[in-house]
Design a protein around this motif. Structure first.
Motif, PDB file in Angstrom:
ATOM      1  N   TYR A  72       0.831  -1.208   0.000  1.00 53.24           N
ATOM      2  CA  TYR A  72       0.000   0.000   0.000  1.00 53.24           C
ATOM      3  C   TYR A  72       0.867   1.260   0.000  1.00 53.24           C
ATOM      4  O   TYR A  72       0.626   2.204  -0.744  1.00 53.24           O
ATOM      5  CB  TYR A  72      -0.903   0.048   1.243  1.00 53.24           C
ATOM      6  CG  TYR A  72      -2.055  -0.935   1.286  1.00 53.24           C
ATOM      7  CD1 TYR A  72      -2.387  -1.729   0.188  1.00 53.24           C
ATOM      8  CD2 TYR A  72      -2.832  -1.056   2.441  1.00 53.24           C
ATOM      9  CE1 TYR A  72      -3.451  -2.618   0.251  1.00 53.24           C
ATOM     10  CE2 TYR A  72      -3.906  -1.928   2.507  1.00 53.24           C
ATOM     11  CZ  TYR A  72      -4.209  -2.712   1.416  1.00 53.24           C
ATOM     12  OH  TYR A  72      -5.271  -3.582   1.482  1.00 53.24           O
ATOM     13  N   LEU A  73       1.890   1.269   0.868  1.00 55.28           N
ATOM     14  CA  LEU A  73       2.706   2.483   0.975  1.00 55.28           C
ATOM     15  C   LEU A  73       3.818   2.529  -0.066  1.00 55.28           C
ATOM     16  O   LEU A  73       4.230   3.597  -0.503  1.00 55.28           O
ATOM     17  CB  LEU A  73       3.269   2.626   2.393  1.00 55.28           C
ATOM     18  CG  LEU A  73       2.241   2.820   3.504  1.00 55.28           C
ATOM     19  CD1 LEU A  73       2.859   3.513   4.710  1.00 55.28           C
ATOM     20  CD2 LEU A  73       1.010   3.576   3.065  1.00 55.28           C
ATOM     21  N   ARG A  74       4.264   1.359  -0.482  1.00 60.31           N
ATOM     22  CA  ARG A  74       5.248   1.319  -1.583  1.00 60.31           C
ATOM     23  C   ARG A  74       4.632   1.963  -2.836  1.00 60.31           C
ATOM     24  O   ARG A  74       5.263   2.735  -3.533  1.00 60.31           O
ATOM     25  CB  ARG A  74       5.613  -0.140  -1.857  1.00 60.31           C
ATOM     26  CG  ARG A  74       6.618  -0.342  -2.963  1.00 60.31           C
ATOM     27  CD  ARG A  74       8.044  -0.216  -2.461  1.00 60.31           C
ATOM     28  NE  ARG A  74       8.980  -0.219  -3.595  1.00 60.31           N
ATOM     29  CZ  ARG A  74       9.508   0.894  -4.128  1.00 60.31           C
ATOM     30  NH1 ARG A  74       9.216   2.070  -3.624  1.00 60.31           N
ATOM     31  NH2 ARG A  74      10.345   0.816  -5.142  1.00 60.31           N
ATOM     32  N   ALA A  75       3.362   1.639  -3.086  1.00 60.51           N
ATOM     33  CA  ALA A  75       2.674   2.217  -4.244  1.00 60.51           C
ATOM     34  C   ALA A  75       2.507   3.725  -4.064  1.00 60.51           C
ATOM     35  O   ALA A  75       2.625   4.492  -5.028  1.00 60.51           O
ATOM     36  CB  ALA A  75       1.310   1.555  -4.433  1.00 60.51           C
ATOM     37  N   LEU A  76       2.269   4.144  -2.843  1.00 57.97           N
ATOM     38  CA  LEU A  76       2.141   5.578  -2.573  1.00 57.97           C
ATOM     39  C   LEU A  76       3.468   6.294  -2.855  1.00 57.97           C
ATOM     40  O   LEU A  76       3.497   7.361  -3.490  1.00 57.97           O
ATOM     41  CB  LEU A  76       1.702   5.779  -1.111  1.00 57.97           C
ATOM     42  CG  LEU A  76       1.680   7.191  -0.555  1.00 57.97           C
ATOM     43  CD1 LEU A  76       0.871   8.116  -1.437  1.00 57.97           C
ATOM     44  CD2 LEU A  76       1.102   7.180   0.848  1.00 57.97           C
ATOM     45  N   ASP A  77       4.568   5.695  -2.406  1.00 54.52           N
ATOM     46  CA  ASP A  77       5.886   6.291  -2.683  1.00 54.52           C
ATOM     47  C   ASP A  77       6.146   6.370  -4.190  1.00 54.52           C
ATOM     48  O   ASP A  77       6.651   7.380  -4.693  1.00 54.52           O
ATOM     49  CB  ASP A  77       6.995   5.477  -2.010  1.00 54.52           C
ATOM     50  CG  ASP A  77       7.160   5.851  -0.538  1.00 54.52           C
ATOM     51  OD1 ASP A  77       6.720   6.956  -0.162  1.00 54.52           O
ATOM     52  OD2 ASP A  77       7.724   5.046   0.224  1.00 54.52           O
ATOM     53  N   LEU A  78       5.813   5.300  -4.894  1.00 55.79           N
ATOM     54  CA  LEU A  78       6.022   5.321  -6.350  1.00 55.79           C
ATOM     55  C   LEU A  78       5.160   6.393  -7.011  1.00 55.79           C
ATOM     56  O   LEU A  78       5.572   7.028  -7.984  1.00 55.79           O
ATOM     57  CB  LEU A  78       5.695   3.948  -6.950  1.00 55.79           C
ATOM     58  CG  LEU A  78       6.749   2.858  -6.737  1.00 55.79           C
ATOM     59  CD1 LEU A  78       6.211   1.498  -7.158  1.00 55.79           C
ATOM     60  CD2 LEU A  78       8.015   3.183  -7.543  1.00 55.79           C
ATOM     61  N   ALA A  79       3.949   6.603  -6.462  1.00 56.82           N
ATOM     62  CA  ALA A  79       3.062   7.615  -7.040  1.00 56.82           C
ATOM     63  C   ALA A  79       3.648   9.015  -6.880  1.00 56.82           C
ATOM     64  O   ALA A  79       3.725   9.783  -7.848  1.00 56.82           O
ATOM     65  CB  ALA A  79       1.681   7.542  -6.385  1.00 56.82           C
TER      66      ALA A  79
END
Ligand SMILES: [Zn+2]
Length: 445
Positions: free
Chosen positions: A102-109
């Motif tokens: 969930y947060l890895r995707a947020l960082d990538l975003a």
């Protein structure tokens, strides 16, 4: 074929994104955020206008999982605190959860959108960039320009039963079956103008709903796994007395189930007539402490019975039924009328998703796999998820090349099918249903 060639191809190939909950763009342009009532739960939801919009949904779930009190998490998004104060409120939980999907995707975003990663030093700048990003046309910019997504299927959480988007070139719509199948759907009943006294009246409301909306939909979607077990019993005649008790508020669980099962089966018949695939939520439930969570281990078992009873209906088994993906694999191999959708999977269980792609391709014909749906309410977060899915898909195909299961050229041929070709086949464009013989025979416009 080197991995850089495969990476380049996957980067250049557009996703058809088969599952999002995006609200309409105009709501996101409001300077004070967007408040709406969630159709299926009746709960009030809020999308803030500051950087914490990026936390809404899944990231917030993991902050709560890391120990942030639920009420405090939601209150934090709602209040007018300064960007920095909000960061300080979430930081300990955020850092603890930082390595989940969930947060890895947020960082990538944030990295892909702004070239920045959330921290105490950057949250004010990210806040400014978030506000600046949101202008007319930004959905297209973010989805097509940044995430390379051709189009998205939207299951609307704020418009029931289907949101007719102002951006039909970009956003397709699912026709939502909840709350319709629950036996009381005040909004749709009002829209239809049908006064409901008996279950026969209610069936008319359902028929009206399909007549009005089916031609505008790419699929029907049922997420009642959030509310009940998926076991559906055959109900041969309309459960008239149970329906009366349900409307009076005196129904017990048996009454409720009988009515819901009967209505659901009626909806399946209509979906089949309209050539609409039926998307079913299977497996893990988002959020925390859901009452229906204990049923998830029986979802795949229950859905096999539904597949058996409706051989001419196409079912889309969502989220690879995680954590029961291996059983789901057996089901989709056994039933020609089932396909699996990896929507949500790349952030909820990233390694399981990568492994699943390998297992799927070596077990089930590859045309039955849909590889991406972001499952977000906020368009910004789709960017990170789309990137994680690309990387995961690439790794899975590389694994299959490395163990000599397929050639590099084979992988290059397969990737576009997994990213958009299969979706094009499974979901005919909405106009197809509109021009079908059923539609004209029924005389709906
Ligand atoms: Zn969803």
């Amino acid at each position: 074929v080197t991995s850089s060639v495969l990476r380049e191809l996957i980067g250049l190939t557009a996703w058809i994104d088969t599952h999002e909950h995006l609200v309409e763009e105009r709501h996101r342009l409001r300077p004070d955020g967007y408040t709406f009532v969630e159709t299926f739960s009746g709960r009030t939801s809020f999308l803030p206008s500051d950087w914490t919009a990026l936390l809404v949904g899944y990231p917030l779930d993991d902050l709560v999982c890391a120990g942030m009190p639920t009420a405090r998490a939601y209150e934090m998004c709602r209040t007018n605190l300064e960007p920095l104060a909000k960061w300080d409120a979430v930081e300990p939980y955020f850092e603890q959860a930082r390595r989940t999907g969930y947060l890895r995707a947020l960082d990538l975003a944030t990295e892909r959108l702004f070239g920045l990663r959330l921290s105490r030093d950057t949250c004010e700048e990210i806040d400014r960039r978030c506000r600046a990003l949101r202008s007319v046309g930004y959905y297209t910019l973010v989805l097509r320009g940044v995430a390379n997504i051709e189009r998205c299927h939207v299951h609307s959480l704020d418009v029931d039963p289907l949101c007719e988007s102002a951006q039909p070139d970009l956003l397709d719509a699912d026709l939502s079956l909840v709350p319709l199948v629950l036996g009381a759907s005040p909004i749709i009943e009002r829209m239809s103008g049908i006064e409901v006294v008996t279950i026969d009246d209610y069936l008319e409301v359902i028929d009206w709903t399909f007549g009005r909306f089916a031609s505008k939909a790419v699929a029907v979607k049922c997420l009642w796994a959030y509310l009940r077990p998926l076991d559906v019993d055959r109900v041969d005649s309309p459960p008239r007395r149970s329906f009366k008790r349900l409307r009076r508020g005196t129904a017990d669980t048996v009454d409720q189930r009988r009515v819901q099962d009967f209505l659901f089966l009626h909806c399946l018949d209509l979906a089949t007539e309209w050539h609409l695939p039926v998307k079913l939520h299977l497996g893990y439930l988002s959020g925390a402490r859901r009452a229906a969570f204990p049923y998830i281990s029986r979802h795949v078992d229950a859905v096999a019975r539904i597949l058996e009873a409706h051989p001419t209906t196409t079912f889309v088994l969502m989220h690879m039924a995680w954590p029961h993906q291996e059983q789901a694999l057996a089901v989709v191999k056994h039933y020609p009328n089932a396909v699996i959708d990896l929507c949500w999977s790349w952030i909820v269980a990233p390694l399981a998703a990568r492994d699943f792609v390998c297992r799927f391709i070596t077990t089930v014909p590859a045309g039955k796999l849909l590889c991406f749906g972001g499952d977000h309410v906020t368009v910004e977060n789709v960017v990170g998820h789309a990137e994680l899915a690309r990387r995961g898909l690439q790794k899975a195909l590389e694994d299959l090349i490395a163990c000599d299961w397929m050639s590099g050229n084979d992988a290059l041929e397969l990737a576009p099918l997994l990213m958009n070709g299969n979706a094009r086949k499974v979901f005919p464009p909405p106009t197809f249903a509109a021009s079908s013989s059923k539609a004209s025979r029924r005389g709906f416009s």
